[in-house]
Design an enzyme around this catalytic site. Structure first.
Site, PDB file in Angstrom:
ATOM      1  N   ASN A 160     -17.665  11.043  26.718  1.00 23.56           N
ATOM      2  CA  ASN A 160     -18.822  10.584  26.442  1.00 23.56           C
ATOM      3  C   ASN A 160     -18.768   9.441  25.381  1.00 23.56           C
ATOM      4  OD1 ASN A 160     -19.795  12.294  28.417  1.00 23.56           O
ATOM      5  ND2 ASN A 160     -19.826  13.815  26.547  1.00 23.56           N
ATOM      6  N   HIS A 161     -17.391   9.061  24.888  1.00 21.81           N
ATOM      7  CA  HIS A 161     -17.154   7.821  24.034  1.00 21.81           C
ATOM      8  C   HIS A 161     -17.130   6.544  24.822  1.00 21.81           C
ATOM      9  CE1 HIS A 161     -14.819  10.874  21.988  1.00 21.81           C
ATOM     10  NE2 HIS A 161     -16.085  11.364  21.727  1.00 21.81           N
ATOM     11  N   ILE A 162     -18.571   6.033  25.239  1.00 23.95           N
ATOM     12  CA  ILE A 162     -18.615   5.101  26.266  1.00 23.95           C
ATOM     13  C   ILE A 162     -18.631   3.707  25.641  1.00 23.95           C
ATOM     14  CG2 ILE A 162     -19.963   4.159  28.283  1.00 23.95           C
ATOM     15  CD1 ILE A 162     -21.494   6.810  28.218  1.00 23.95           C
ATOM     16  N   HIS A 195     -12.193   7.965  26.448  1.00 18.11           N
ATOM     17  CA  HIS A 195     -10.991   8.399  26.016  1.00 18.11           C
ATOM     18  C   HIS A 195     -10.832   9.404  26.931  1.00 18.11           C
ATOM     19  CE1 HIS A 195     -12.541   7.072  21.889  1.00 18.11           C
ATOM     20  NE2 HIS A 195     -11.457   6.416  22.235  1.00 18.11           N
TER      21      HIS A 195
END
Length: 544
Positions: free
Chosen positions: A477-479, A324
């Protein structure tokens, strides 16, 4: 190489939230499970001490990696200074400098615990708006597993409140949200005058004692570590699985996979810290590493039958990397806000998560960061050369008036946003580092121009001064992406059950399988998908 061959019904690679929840469900239903992780076991009290003893400058820059020392045989990202574990190239390389942790429990050791459901339209983005991709399933198919994940993790949410847009629910949240602190309450009142709906964030954090864990007491230290364990962490599911008979092997770096004539996985091999190799056999294999390590391992494990990588007949392993892309703003408000009461992320503006505009530009989530401002205020006041009473007064003023807000954007899957194995960097075991090329695209850039104006409108409404906005995109870090799901083996890596198209007994329980990023944190969706995959595995092994 060790002469001993380990075995189990199911071998799971990755003991983070997805792998640990999956292991617990499988062992609870009678299967033998071996749970491997490249990193070590970690001790909460030691992490707290590591954080307490960090340099103030690291704290003021939100360094959440240093409390979790990276080990030579399983390095993970650290940017204080940059250890070059994750190599990022391309026009938006700042937007993909992800923060990950290796070790039992995974990166949920240091997360904000935001546990959103995706919206129904997130699952059918292409069908609805003509952009991106659709999931290989509908929201309704995943809804029961969302609730299962919420119960396992202990998610609190705004029971009784109406949120628009929202994801339909068959059951209430397991716990009701905690009340806002002063900062979130004040922020909500101000942005409502702009027509923005600031609503409680569903969180995997206890608003009352739950599942043997205490109620949140508002330490406001969720990132990098909840000192009392009120915030959910994948380690809890790992411990539950272990108590029921699952075997956990930390410091196990998987590097190879064997296949038979039918291209089923027959064995995997892992290195221990001394680079001794160990072989493991099973009926079913699951890769449950994060969205960087999963495609990295599949590419690394290429063999004679699969020369371009495991599960990679489509050439899509490592492609469509998503997150994101964020922009942030900080300023001093006219009136005291006193950020820091409660958890670090309590509320979010939901107006822009969905709408017809998504055919033209990205949906967004706008939020207020409730992280206490005292560390940053102290560093700024010291830099002004103040001492004594004036220093104290300035720290207090900045702590009371400091505001951080952000806008996070969905990003479309793009095959050119790609992870490959680095040719230039290797770790202590000789394994290549991951290398990502990243460009957020015009879909995001067009949306970000609107987001910047919205953030400015909020700052103006709060009487903001000393306004600073990030001139580049930041990671969250929303992989997601990297081993994307779909119906057609020619343009996807896994099916709706997370089974790889190429290998009937290999599942990928990871955010890497997600076909669209949505606007909100991906963890709950990853967990729900993994629990759903468990049912497919159980059904497979029941049928023999």
């Amino acid at each position: 190489m060790s002469n001993e061959t380990l075995s189990a019904d199911v071998v799971i690679i990755g003991a983070g939230i997805c792998g640990s929840l999956l292991a617990h469900k499988l062992v609870r239903n009678g299967l033998s499970v071996l749970l491997l992780d490249a990193g070590p076991r970690r001790d909460r009290s030691q992490i707290v001490e590591n954080w307490r003893n960090m340099p103030p400058d690291n704290k003021s820059q939100y360094d959440y990696a240093t409390p979790y020392p990276s080990v030579p045989w399983a390095p993970h990202t650290n940017y204080f200074p940059d250890n070059n574990y994750l190599i990022v190239k391309g026009p938006d390389r700042t937007a993909y400098k992800q923060g990950i942790i290796k070790g039992v429990g995974g990166t949920t050791w240091h997360w904000a615990a935001s546990s959103w459901r995706y919206l129904p339209n997130d699952f059918k983005l292409h069908s609805t708006y003509g952009v991106g991709r659709d999931y290989a399933m509908s929201y309704d198919e995943l809804e029961p597993y969302y609730y299962e994940a919420e119960c396992e993790m202990g998610v609190m949410g705004p029971n009784g409140e109406e949120i628009t847009p929202s994801a339909p629910r068959q059951n209430p949240w397991p716990m009701t949200s905690m009340p806002y602190g002063y900062g979130d309450r004040t922020f909500t009142e101000i942005v409502s005058k702009l027509g923005f709906s600031n609503t409680p964030v569903p969180q995997a954090r206890n608003s009352r004692p739950y599942d043997g864990r205490p109620q949140c007491c508002g330490n406001n230290n969720c990132m990098p570590i909840c000192p009392i364990g009120a915030m959910y962490n994948g380690v809890y599911a790992a411990i539950k699985a272990e108590k029921l008979g699952a075997k956990i092997i930390p410091n196990a770096v998987v590097y190879a996979m064997e296949t038979d004539a039918k291209n089923r996985i027959t064995a995997i091999s892992f290195y221990d810290p001394d680079k001794q190799s160990h072989r493991v056999v099973a009926k079913t294999f699951v890769i449950a590493a994060n969205g960087i390590e999963t495609p990295k391992l599949l590419l690394l494990a290429a063999n004679d039958r699969n020369p371009h990588g495991i599960a990679n007949s489509s050439d899509l392993v490592g492609r469509n990397m998503m997150d994101h892309p964020g922009i942030g703003m900080s300023f001093q408000s006219a009136e005291p806000i006193w950020a820091g009461g409660g958890s670090v992320q309590m509320s979010s503006i939901t107006n822009f998560r969905d709408g017809d505009f998504r055919s033209e530009y990205a949906a967004t989530q706008i939020g207020y960061n409730n992280t206490a401002q005292n560390s940053r205020a102290g560093m700024k006041a010291l830099s002004m050369g103040l001492v004594g009473k004036k220093l104290d007064e300035e720290i207090r003023r900045r702590t009371a008036h400091g505001v951080d807000i952000y806008a996070n954007h969905e990003v479309l899957p793009d095959p050119n946003n790609r992870l490959v194995l680095s040719k230039d960097y290797k770790d202590a075991l000789g394994i290549p580092h991951p290398e990502v090329t990243y460009d957020v695209g015009e879909y995001v850039r067009k949306s970000a121009a609107i987001s910047r104006q919205r953030l400015m409108d909020i700052a103006k409404a709060m009487g903001g001064t000393e306004i600073e906005m990030t001139p580049y995109f930041t990671p969250n870090n929303h992989i997601t992406g990297g081993t994307i799901m779909g119906h057609d083996p020619r343009d996807s890596v896994v099916d709706k059950w997370l089974r790889t198209h190429d290998h009937s007994n290999l599942f990928l329980a990871t955010g890497a399988t997600m076909a669209a990023s949505g606007t909100v944190n991906s963890t709950l969706t990853m967990a729900a998908l993994s629990l759903r995959a468990a049912d497919a595995i159980l059904n497979d092994l029941k049928q023999g």
